[in-house]
Design an enzyme around this catalytic site. Structure first.
Site, short mmCIF file in Angstrom:
data_model
loop_
_atom_site.label_atom_id
_atom_site.label_comp_id
_atom_site.label_asym_id
_atom_site.label_seq_id
_atom_site.Cartn_x
_atom_site.Cartn_y
_atom_site.Cartn_z
N THR A 37 -46.73 23.36 -38.02
CA THR A 37 -47.34 22.25 -37.26
C THR A 37 -46.29 21.52 -36.42
O THR A 37 -46.55 21.23 -35.24
CB THR A 37 -48.09 21.29 -38.20
OG1 THR A 37 -49.10 22.04 -38.90
CG2 THR A 37 -48.75 20.16 -37.43
N GLU A 45 -45.69 18.98 -26.63
CA GLU A 45 -44.93 17.98 -25.87
C GLU A 45 -44.16 18.63 -24.74
O GLU A 45 -44.12 18.11 -23.62
CB GLU A 45 -43.97 17.22 -26.79
CG GLU A 45 -44.67 16.22 -27.68
CD GLU A 45 -43.79 15.04 -28.03
OE1 GLU A 45 -43.16 14.46 -27.13
OE2 GLU A 45 -43.74 14.70 -29.23
N HIS A 71 -54.21 20.95 -36.30
CA HIS A 71 -53.76 22.33 -36.46
C HIS A 71 -54.88 23.06 -37.18
O HIS A 71 -55.13 22.81 -38.36
CB HIS A 71 -52.45 22.39 -37.25
CG HIS A 71 -51.72 23.68 -37.10
ND1 HIS A 71 -50.39 23.81 -37.40
CD2 HIS A 71 -52.13 24.91 -36.68
CE1 HIS A 71 -50.01 25.06 -37.19
NE2 HIS A 71 -51.06 25.74 -36.74
#
Length: 132
Positions: A37, A45, A71
């Site tokens: 994750t 990002e 996730h």
């Protein structure tokens, strides 16, 4: 120098291969050899940051200020995961992205991410000022 035109709908796609170094077992977010994750969050990002970087003025950058993700499915070592970031909102210097990550079989993650346009030099000076 002023920021160039950044428009809603701007998209960027980035991919990464799942390897031992970006598994949950390796990064410490779990114990299994599947895409971590935190690695997915970093890809999200990065994709958003790269989407706008070429549209910024010299000396400008963006920093992440919020990340809300899910996730949804595991991806084993050897597969490639791809993130698509789409700019969905602009509020002065605040940028909001919609994110989707897939592994070619499943959508493995989704979410939203906010970034803020900053002057790199001023930002670093303020951060480094914490050292006294």
């Amino acid at each position: 120098m002023e920021t160039k035109m950044i428009n809603i709908g701007l998209k960027r796609t980035e991919s990464v291969e799942v390897c031992d170094g970006n598994t949950a077992k390796s990064v410490g977010s779990g114990f299994l050899p599947v895409f971590a994750t935190p690695a997915m969050a970093a890809l999200m990002e990065k994709t958003a940051a790269l989407a706008v970087q070429e549209h910024l003025a010299e000396g400008e950058g963006t920093v992440g200020i919020s990340l809300n993700i899910r996730h949804l499915a595991a991806t084993p070592v050897g597969m490639t995961v791809t993130c698509e970031a789409e700019l969905i909102e602009i509020d002065r210097k605040r940028l909001v992205f919609s994110l989707k990550v897939s592994d070619g079989v499943d959508v493995i993650g989704d979410g939203t991410h906010e970034r803020f346009i900053i002057n790199n030099e001023k930002f670093l000076a303020k951060a480094n000022g914490k050292r006294g």
